[in-house]
Design a protein around this motif. Sequence first.
Motif, PDB file in Angstrom:
ATOM      1  N   ALA A  56       2.423  -1.848   5.074  1.00 21.15           N
ATOM      2  CA  ALA A  56       1.965  -3.236   5.027  1.00 21.15           C
ATOM      3  C   ALA A  56       0.450  -3.343   5.147  1.00 21.15           C
ATOM      4  N   GLU A  57      -0.172  -2.315   5.728  1.00 21.00           N
ATOM      5  CA  GLU A  57      -1.623  -2.327   5.969  1.00 21.00           C
ATOM      6  C   GLU A  57      -2.306  -1.166   5.246  1.00 21.00           C
ATOM      7  N   ASN A  58      -3.463  -1.451   4.667  1.00 17.10           N
ATOM      8  CA  ASN A  58      -4.241  -0.400   4.009  1.00 17.10           C
ATOM      9  C   ASN A  58      -4.727   0.631   5.033  1.00 17.10           C
ATOM     10  N   SER A  59      -5.057   0.160   6.247  1.00 22.35           N
ATOM     11  CA  SER A  59      -5.534   1.068   7.291  1.00 22.35           C
ATOM     12  C   SER A  59      -4.441   2.055   7.700  1.00 22.35           C
ATOM     13  N   THR A  60      -3.181   1.587   7.693  1.00 19.58           N
ATOM     14  CA  THR A  60      -2.062   2.468   8.032  1.00 19.58           C
ATOM     15  C   THR A  60      -1.869   3.521   6.946  1.00 19.58           C
ATOM     16  N   LEU A  61      -2.048   3.113   5.684  1.00 16.70           N
ATOM     17  CA  LEU A  61      -1.969   4.067   4.576  1.00 16.70           C
ATOM     18  C   LEU A  61      -3.050   5.127   4.707  1.00 16.70           C
ATOM     19  N   THR A  62      -4.266   4.697   5.046  1.00 16.06           N
ATOM     20  CA  THR A  62      -5.379   5.639   5.209  1.00 16.06           C
ATOM     21  C   THR A  62      -5.061   6.688   6.275  1.00 16.06           C
ATOM     22  N   LYS A  63      -4.496   6.235   7.401  1.00 12.16           N
ATOM     23  CA  LYS A  63      -4.114   7.158   8.478  1.00 12.16           C
ATOM     24  C   LYS A  63      -3.007   8.099   8.015  1.00 12.16           C
ATOM     25  N   HIS A  64      -2.047   7.548   7.270  1.00  8.72           N
ATOM     26  CA  HIS A  64      -0.917   8.347   6.791  1.00  8.72           C
ATOM     27  C   HIS A  64      -1.372   9.458   5.846  1.00  8.72           C
ATOM     28  N   ILE A  65      -2.301   9.136   4.941  1.00 10.30           N
ATOM     29  CA  ILE A  65      -2.760  10.110   3.946  1.00 10.30           C
ATOM     30  C   ILE A  65      -3.337  11.356   4.613  1.00 10.30           C
ATOM     31  N   ARG A  66      -3.883  11.178   5.815  1.00  7.20           N
ATOM     32  CA  ARG A  66      -4.448  12.333   6.533  1.00  7.20           C
ATOM     33  C   ARG A  66      -3.393  13.354   6.930  1.00  7.20           C
ATOM     34  N   ILE A  67      -2.135  12.936   6.975  1.00 11.05           N
ATOM     35  CA  ILE A  67      -1.035  13.876   7.236  1.00 11.05           C
ATOM     36  C   ILE A  67      -0.979  14.882   6.096  1.00 11.05           C
ATOM     37  N   HIS A  68      -1.187  14.395   4.861  1.00  9.33           N
ATOM     38  CA  HIS A  68      -1.140  15.266   3.681  1.00  9.33           C
ATOM     39  C   HIS A  68      -2.423  16.076   3.523  1.00  9.33           C
ATOM     40  N   TYR A 110       0.845  -1.203   0.000  1.00  9.43           N
ATOM     41  CA  TYR A 110       0.000   0.000   0.000  1.00  9.43           C
ATOM     42  C   TYR A 110       0.877   1.249   0.000  1.00  9.43           C
ATOM     43  N   SER A 111       0.886   1.942  -1.148  1.00  9.62           N
ATOM     44  CA  SER A 111       1.784   3.082  -1.330  1.00  9.62           C
ATOM     45  C   SER A 111       1.026   4.407  -1.358  1.00  9.62           C
ATOM     46  N   CYS A 112       1.643   5.407  -0.748  1.00  4.05           N
ATOM     47  CA  CYS A 112       1.092   6.772  -0.774  1.00  4.05           C
ATOM     48  C   CYS A 112       1.445   7.418  -2.102  1.00  4.05           C
ATOM     49  N   GLN A 113       0.449   7.936  -2.805  1.00  2.00           N
ATOM     50  CA  GLN A 113       0.678   8.548  -4.114  1.00  2.00           C
ATOM     51  C   GLN A 113       1.271   9.950  -4.003  1.00  2.00           C
ATOM     52  N   ILE A 114       1.320  10.474  -2.788  1.00  3.01           N
ATOM     53  CA  ILE A 114       1.851  11.833  -2.588  1.00  3.01           C
ATOM     54  C   ILE A 114       3.346  11.806  -2.288  1.00  3.01           C
ATOM     55  N   CYS A 115       3.756  10.920  -1.353  1.00  2.00           N
ATOM     56  CA  CYS A 115       5.168  10.898  -0.946  1.00  2.00           C
ATOM     57  C   CYS A 115       5.850   9.557  -1.177  1.00  2.00           C
TER      58      CYS A 115
END
Length: 324
Positions: A216-228, A206-211
Amino acid sequence: MQINKTENVYPCTVCNSVFSQKINLKSHMRVHTREKPYSCKVCGSAFSHSSNLKTHIRVHTGEKPYSCEICLVAFSDKSSLKNHMMIHTGEKPFHCEICGSSFSRKSHLKSHSRRHSGEKPFACNVCGSSFSENSTLRKHLLTHTGLKPYSCTVCGLSYFDESSLKRHIRLHTGEKSYICEDCGAAFSVISTLKSHRRTHTGEKPYSCQICDMAFAENSTLTKHIRIHTGEKPYRCQICPSAFSRNSHLKAHIRTHTGEKPYSCEFCNAAFSDNSNLKTHKRIHTHEKPYSCKVCGSAFSQKSNLETHIRTHKKNLEDLLSHAA
């Protein structure tokens, strides 16, 4: 003498598709016009082709003329039987170009691809929350109705959907039928096993398209995207504070309630969140995990290290000013 007979060609004026028969072109044009001239007399559903209506009517009649020769399961349409047969053959013709995962159905690949893209096309018309799967949206909508039709016969807890109830029941039975082949760890839910497996493989699909950070987890990606995005969907009902993570909201609410569920095993000091307890325990263990790369000084808290680093910056500025 042989005469070459030229076939009739019927081109679509919209997309340039070509057909050998006029009736096929006429049928194709409904893709563009969205015309649906075939209606079900039972429920009113409309279709662009008579064959689709014929298949649909079997929903009402219960007719299932297509049977699997291996397990005898029956289906109302041929395509469903074809998809089912891949369970027996193990055929997975649809491949993800990003991570290499394979699927027996194109729709499953399409759903999987959204995990990489972060696309969430299914939006809730009540609260605006978006989801990658229509089935997840349907489950979410039940949270607004408050209906929880699936109840546990052991403890009485109720759930919005049957799959959640099944997962819950395993807490009572202790059933853990999903085993990791690498370390033998057992899990009650297959999705948890899949997540666990990535600790062995190091896979981060699960990769962030911004940075470009990967998780490893889609839920972690979802949380990360909120930083952006700066999104803070979890709001405190007592004060105007909002948070990007539900865990942060829960910790915040304890500032209002005064609840301190995390206790120190050394001195019984209590804290509202686990991170503060961890920081506190370093007073007893003398652990200092934050080290200065300039002079090697170590600190128990990151904030103390940051304060210390400023002394180096100030000393450098003083040296530069004296040199000038």
